[in-house]
Design an enzyme around this catalytic site. Structure first.
Site, PDB file in Angstrom:
ATOM      1  N   LYS A   1     -31.441 -24.181 -38.880  1.00  0.00           N
ATOM      2  CA  LYS A   1     -31.506 -25.065 -39.095  1.00  0.00           C
ATOM      3  C   LYS A   1     -32.837 -25.968 -39.089  1.00  0.00           C
ATOM      4  CE  LYS A   1     -30.035 -29.606 -38.114  1.00  0.00           C
ATOM      5  NZ  LYS A   1     -31.953 -30.832 -38.040  1.00  0.00           N
TER       6      LYS A   1
ATOM      7  N   GLY B   1     -36.116 -28.398 -28.179  1.00  0.00           N
ATOM      8  CA  GLY B   1     -36.157 -29.845 -29.167  1.00  0.00           C
ATOM      9  C   GLY B   1     -35.772 -30.569 -27.321  1.00  0.00           C
ATOM     10  N   SER B   2     -34.543 -31.529 -27.952  1.00  0.00           N
ATOM     11  CA  SER B   2     -34.333 -32.385 -26.162  1.00  0.00           C
ATOM     12  C   SER B   2     -33.711 -32.123 -25.530  1.00  0.00           C
ATOM     13  CB  SER B   2     -34.122 -33.923 -26.990  1.00  0.00           C
ATOM     14  OG  SER B   2     -32.456 -33.571 -27.032  1.00  0.00           O
ATOM     15  N   THR B   3     -34.075 -32.293 -24.160  1.00  0.00           N
ATOM     16  CA  THR B   3     -32.916 -32.098 -22.896  1.00  0.00           C
ATOM     17  C   THR B   3     -31.472 -32.370 -23.791  1.00  0.00           C
ATOM     18  OG1 THR B   3     -35.054 -31.821 -21.478  1.00  0.00           O
ATOM     19  CG2 THR B   3     -32.865 -31.744 -20.579  1.00  0.00           C
TER      20      THR B   3
ATOM     21  N   VAL C   1     -29.996 -32.823 -26.231  1.00  0.00           N
ATOM     22  CA  VAL C   1     -29.764 -31.445 -26.896  1.00  0.00           C
ATOM     23  C   VAL C   1     -29.318 -30.466 -26.763  1.00  0.00           C
ATOM     24  CG1 VAL C   1     -29.334 -31.166 -29.448  1.00  0.00           C
ATOM     25  CG2 VAL C   1     -30.600 -33.013 -28.525  1.00  0.00           C
ATOM     26  N   GLY C   2     -29.969 -29.769 -26.459  1.00  0.00           N
ATOM     27  CA  GLY C   2     -29.852 -28.724 -25.503  1.00  0.00           C
ATOM     28  C   GLY C   2     -28.526 -28.581 -24.295  1.00  0.00           C
TER      29      GLY C   2
ATOM     30  N   GLU D   1     -35.905 -24.196 -25.140  1.00  0.00           N
ATOM     31  CA  GLU D   1     -37.008 -25.012 -24.860  1.00  0.00           C
ATOM     32  C   GLU D   1     -36.759 -26.248 -24.844  1.00  0.00           C
ATOM     33  OE1 GLU D   1     -40.011 -27.103 -25.305  1.00  0.00           O
ATOM     34  OE2 GLU D   1     -40.839 -25.236 -27.258  1.00  0.00           O
TER      35      GLU D   1
END
Length: 494
Positions: free
Chosen positions: A185, A238-240, A242-243, A261
């Site tokens: 994606k 990506g961002s924390t 969204v993680g 990451e």
């Protein structure tokens, strides 16, 4: 069409790539991908959704459970990956132009660095594909055992927009080498190069269903991949924020393993024994490279007090040479931010910095009246409790602060929820070694910055995530260990 004697390619691939074919989204919907240089639409791209993810996972599952790719020898997989790399080399200029248009990265850097490097990622992991070995074990009782390292299965790879080609292959190359099948994606801001790579993969001979690309949005495509019961592993950069969502979705579905990451707020510690001009050049690179849209940007710059004033003066002077411009212009050093949302976010952080009392040395506003360009910005006399120091800006904004002692520098460096990267600038090797062992970050650069290499593992501590990309370590993310045990003597059970 050409700009600055560079051919701007026709956009050929805008549909989803599922089971070896370019197809429309089930819904028929599309979304716009925007050129950040001029805010114009480049193309309408198929907008995938849960139904499209289901089809891609079904294709990947079939290719994994019954297809050739996991059952090929590592040597055979490696040969196809080498051909894939050769095809990238043959199309460097077109691929570089697509990422420059879609993401605002400098064309010259893409052509000379990013695209050749991703071809070499494929070659690196192609060379590892036939060297995935288990172990023979002598067990303590009357048994012997051996281990197998097997591909983990169907993997979902969710990649960011700041270095789209690089992140595609940092994840795809080891997953292919391991024998996995894949759903990628790409970020909705930069979907175009991923679709080109899918086309080249098919030309190289990667079987249908092994590599699928579903374009769309995180809240739909990303969420569907993360929660899918037939996806065996997710790797996300990506961002924390969204993680966290991805971890939750993975836990609530089939407990699939996740590697993340995430964000960063890297400290750059500059000690008083350095050449100030060289240290300023390194700090500017650490902040303004890729228009600051990089998770390891050294945006918290701590300078020892004896040289602080001189450093501030020279930084303000030299920052003016980092001129924003069209990424196809060879004289430009800073391209546009990726989209309006990121552009507005960066400008809002700059306003916070002004309101909270940091000293604006240079920059601080939009550059030009068209496109998402922001002047490289430096704040002096920042404080640890300011938003510009605490939060990841992901833009060309540097915060300068001073320190007295080594102990204070270490304390300030570690005063963050992140731990992705850090930089140390000093002529004293003993000092560098001491500080590097005390700073909690996944990679420490001493007297250099952005010194990445495909053989060097990369990943974070703390809220910067877990798991490692690059190096042979990253192969392990796409493998699982199976133990096989047999008795040394005749079994009474037979």
């Amino acid at each position: 069409m050409s700009e600055n004697n560079i051919s701007i390619p026709e956009i050929k691939f805008t549909k989803l790539f599922i089971n070896g074919e370019f197809v429309d989204a089930v819904s028929g919907k599309t979304f716009e991908t925007i050129d950040p240089r001029n805010e114009e639409v480049i193309a309408q791209v198929a907008e995938g959704d849960k139904e499209d993810v289901d089809l891609a996972v079904q294709a990947a599952r079939e290719a994994f459970d019954h297809g050739k790719w996991p059952r090929m020898t590592g040597f055979e997989r490696g040969r196809i990956m080498m051909k894939f790399a050769d095809l990238i080399d043959q199309n460097i200029e077109e691929l570089a132009a697509i990422d420059a248009m879609d993401g605002g990265k400098l064309f010259s850097w893409l052509k000379s660095n990013d695209i050749p490097t991703v071809a070499n990622f494929l070659r690196y992991y192609a060379g590892a594909a036939d060297k995935i070995h288990g172990e023979m074990l002598k067990m303590s009782k009357q048994y012997q055992a051996y281990t197998l390292q097997e591909p983990i299965g169907v993997v979902g790879l969710i990649i960011p927009w700041n270095v789209p080609s690089t992140m595609f292959f940092i994840k795809v190359a080891p997953a292919l080498a391991a024998g996995c099948t894949i759903i990628v994606k790409p970020a909705e801001q930069t979907p175009l190069s991923a679709l080109c790579y899918a086309h080249l993969a098919k030309l190289a001979g990667i079987p249908d269903g092994v590599l699928n690309v579903v374009t769309g949005f995180g809240r739909t495509v990303g969420a569907a991949i993360s929660s899918h019961m037939d996806v065996d592993k997710v790797s996300f950069t990506g961002s924390t924020e969204v993680g966290r969502l991805i971890m939750k979705a993975a836990a609530e579905s089939n407990l699939k393993p996740v590697s993340l990451e995430l964000g960063g707020k890297a400290p750059l510690l500059i000690f008083n024994d350095v050449d100030v001009d060289n240290a300023v050049d390194l700090a500017l690179l650490a902040n303004f490279y890729n228009k600051g849209e990089i998770c390891v940007a050294g945006s918290r710059v701590y300078v020892q007090e004896e040289i602080y004033d001189k450093f501030v003066e020279k930084a303000a002077e030299k920052a003016k040479t980092w001129v924003p411009g069209d990424p196809f212009d060879p004289n430009a050093r800073v391209g546009p931010q990726v989209d309006k949302r990121q552009f507005d976010k960066i400008l809002s952080y700059i306003e916070h910095g002004k309101k909270e009392g940091a000293t604006l040395l240079v920059g601080g506003k939009r550059f030009g009246d068209k496109g998402y360009f922001i002047e490289p910005t430096i704040f002096a006399d920042a404080k640890e409790d300011m938003l510009i120091v605490k939060e990841e800006i992901f833009g060309p904004v540097m915060s300068l602060m001073k320190f007295k002692t080594v102990e204070e520098a270490i304390e300030k460096a570690n005063k963050t929820c992140y731990g992705l990267a850090a930089g140390i600038v000093t002529k004293d090797l003993n000092l560098a070694n001491r500080v590097s062992r005390s700073v909690r970050a996944g990679i420490i650069w001493i007297n250099c910055y952005f010194a990445f290499d495909m053989d060097c593992p990369f990943g974070g501590y703390k809220m910067s995530g877990f798991g490692r990309d690059l190096g042979l370590h990253s192969l392990k993310k796409y493998l699982q260990v199976k133990s096989v045990v047999t008795p040394l003597h005749d079994s009474p059970w037979l």
